[in-house]
Design a protein around this motif. Sequence first.
Motif, PDB file in Angstrom:
ATOM      1  N   ALA A 112     -22.215  -9.553-134.190  1.00 31.11           N
ATOM      2  CA  ALA A 112     -21.724  -9.125-135.496  1.00 31.11           C
ATOM      3  C   ALA A 112     -22.659  -9.520-136.645  1.00 31.11           C
ATOM      4  O   ALA A 112     -22.998  -8.669-137.481  1.00 31.11           O
ATOM      5  N   PRO A 113     -23.116 -10.778-136.745  1.00 28.81           N
ATOM      6  CA  PRO A 113     -24.025 -11.111-137.853  1.00 28.81           C
ATOM      7  C   PRO A 113     -25.328 -10.314-137.818  1.00 28.81           C
ATOM      8  O   PRO A 113     -25.874  -9.961-138.873  1.00 28.81           O
ATOM      9  N   VAL A 114     -25.848 -10.028-136.628  1.00 26.62           N
ATOM     10  CA  VAL A 114     -27.072  -9.237-136.515  1.00 26.62           C
ATOM     11  C   VAL A 114     -26.848  -7.827-137.050  1.00 26.62           C
ATOM     12  O   VAL A 114     -27.681  -7.281-137.783  1.00 26.62           O
ATOM     13  N   LEU A 115     -25.714  -7.233-136.707  1.00 29.66           N
ATOM     14  CA  LEU A 115     -25.414  -5.877-137.168  1.00 29.66           C
ATOM     15  C   LEU A 115     -25.180  -5.837-138.676  1.00 29.66           C
ATOM     16  O   LEU A 115     -25.532  -4.857-139.340  1.00 29.66           O
ATOM     17  N   TYR A 116     -24.579  -6.892-139.226  1.00 26.47           N
ATOM     18  CA  TYR A 116     -24.411  -6.951-140.684  1.00 26.47           C
ATOM     19  C   TYR A 116     -25.770  -6.984-141.381  1.00 26.47           C
ATOM     20  O   TYR A 116     -25.953  -6.398-142.453  1.00 26.47           O
ATOM     21  N   THR A 117     -26.730  -7.668-140.774  1.00 23.45           N
ATOM     22  CA  THR A 117     -28.067  -7.713-141.338  1.00 23.45           C
ATOM     23  C   THR A 117     -28.738  -6.340-141.268  1.00 23.45           C
ATOM     24  O   THR A 117     -29.436  -5.921-142.199  1.00 23.45           O
ATOM     25  N   GLY A 122     -22.060  -4.807-146.960  1.00 27.66           N
ATOM     26  CA  GLY A 122     -21.035  -4.040-147.656  1.00 27.66           C
ATOM     27  C   GLY A 122     -20.526  -2.843-146.887  1.00 27.66           C
ATOM     28  O   GLY A 122     -19.657  -2.113-147.377  1.00 27.66           O
ATOM     29  N   ALA A 123     -21.038  -2.613-145.683  1.00 27.70           N
ATOM     30  CA  ALA A 123     -20.642  -1.448-144.883  1.00 27.70           C
ATOM     31  C   ALA A 123     -19.750  -1.879-143.729  1.00 27.70           C
ATOM     32  O   ALA A 123     -19.832  -3.013-143.238  1.00 27.70           O
ATOM     33  N   GLU A 124     -18.891  -0.953-143.312  1.00 30.06           N
ATOM     34  CA  GLU A 124     -17.997  -1.199-142.177  1.00 30.06           C
ATOM     35  C   GLU A 124     -18.661  -0.863-140.842  1.00 30.06           C
ATOM     36  O   GLU A 124     -18.049  -1.032-139.788  1.00 30.06           O
ATOM     37  N   SER A 195     -11.826  -6.679-131.163  1.00 31.50           N
ATOM     38  CA  SER A 195     -13.244  -6.766-131.508  1.00 31.50           C
ATOM     39  C   SER A 195     -13.476  -6.493-132.987  1.00 31.50           C
ATOM     40  O   SER A 195     -14.262  -7.200-133.642  1.00 31.50           O
ATOM     41  N   ALA A 196     -12.809  -5.477-133.527  1.00 30.49           N
ATOM     42  CA  ALA A 196     -12.958  -5.186-134.954  1.00 30.49           C
ATOM     43  C   ALA A 196     -12.463  -6.348-135.800  1.00 30.49           C
ATOM     44  O   ALA A 196     -13.067  -6.697-136.827  1.00 30.49           O
ATOM     45  N   TYR A 201     -14.619 -11.750-139.167  1.00 27.92           N
ATOM     46  CA  TYR A 201     -14.779 -13.170-139.472  1.00 27.92           C
ATOM     47  C   TYR A 201     -16.205 -13.506-139.912  1.00 27.92           C
ATOM     48  O   TYR A 201     -16.428 -14.546-140.529  1.00 27.92           O
ATOM     49  N   PHE A 202     -17.167 -12.664-139.574  1.00 30.83           N
ATOM     50  CA  PHE A 202     -18.576 -13.040-139.723  1.00 30.83           C
ATOM     51  C   PHE A 202     -19.284 -12.281-140.831  1.00 30.83           C
ATOM     52  O   PHE A 202     -20.502 -12.184-140.843  1.00 30.83           O
ATOM     53  N   GLY A 203     -18.530 -11.754-141.774  1.00 33.41           N
ATOM     54  CA  GLY A 203     -19.154 -11.084-142.900  1.00 33.41           C
ATOM     55  C   GLY A 203     -18.556  -9.712-143.138  1.00 33.41           C
ATOM     56  O   GLY A 203     -17.508  -9.359-142.602  1.00 33.41           O
ATOM     57  N   GLY A 204     -19.244  -8.930-143.953  1.00 33.27           N
ATOM     58  CA  GLY A 204     -18.797  -7.581-144.241  1.00 33.27           C
ATOM     59  C   GLY A 204     -17.868  -7.515-145.433  1.00 33.27           C
ATOM     60  O   GLY A 204     -17.644  -8.508-146.140  1.00 33.27           O
ATOM     61  N   PRO A 205     -17.292  -6.336-145.673  1.00 33.30           N
ATOM     62  CA  PRO A 205     -16.383  -6.160-146.814  1.00 33.30           C
ATOM     63  C   PRO A 205     -15.166  -7.078-146.732  1.00 33.30           C
ATOM     64  O   PRO A 205     -14.835  -7.622-145.678  1.00 33.30           O
TER      65      PRO A 205
END
Length: 258
Positions: A112-117, A122-124, A195-196, A201-205
């Motif tokens: 999850a943190p890698v995908l947020y990067t 700010g994206a889902e 999973s969603a 928990y690890f960032g995002g909106p």
Amino acid sequence: MRTAQPGLLQIVLAPIVFGVAVILLWQGLVTGLAIKAFILPAPFAIGAEFTANLQNVANGMAVTGRNALIGLVIGALLGIALAIVSALARLFDGMAAPVVAALSVVPIVALAPVLYTMFGAGAETARQLVAALAVFVPVYFNTLKGLRMVRPVHRDLMRAYAVTNWQATRAVTLPTALPFVFTGLRIASSLAVISALIAEYFGGPVGGLGKSITSAASSSNYGLAWAYVLGSIILGLAFYCAALIVETLVTRNHTQHQ
């Protein structure tokens, strides 16, 4: 009518009675042992918080549910499509098997943190991709298993009629694999929600049940945090029941047209 009553009692009333008994026991233990709210809130307190914050819980369910649904659709379509290709082409199956096995052990907490990067905080998108990955693995393996369950005599009959691989897949292989596909979808429906929610928990909106749980817990509002947990349970059950209803309708329609 007499034969139908035991089934109704077993399917509907028994779980309700058991659930009520568990809640009453939970309430009694928390009250009798004076368990602190930060350890385990009483179910009546959780219900009161759930009712008082129903709109906020519903908004969180909508955000998490939308991400889970998008991930479920993407993961299921990819899983079914690649399973069909793997069943038709042994070479592709040999190449895909270790990749899918590796994907099945990828931890969400690391992904999850890698995908947020990659896609932005700010994206889902990251949450949807995490849900899609969790869905893809069980759908792929269950579909592939179902596609390989066709009896050799049926394959020989298709060859005798000189049908193409796709015609044989559509006429014989897919109907045989249908129960396995829906087994994978039922498993994946709950995994998509989990999973969603974990990815939140690890960032995002800010929106979503996962963020709401952490925010409530960090402010020591444990009853509200558990109210959001209750919302996630309801959402997971809704996804599972929806998958079960779709399975029933498709199976019934397929049986009627045979």
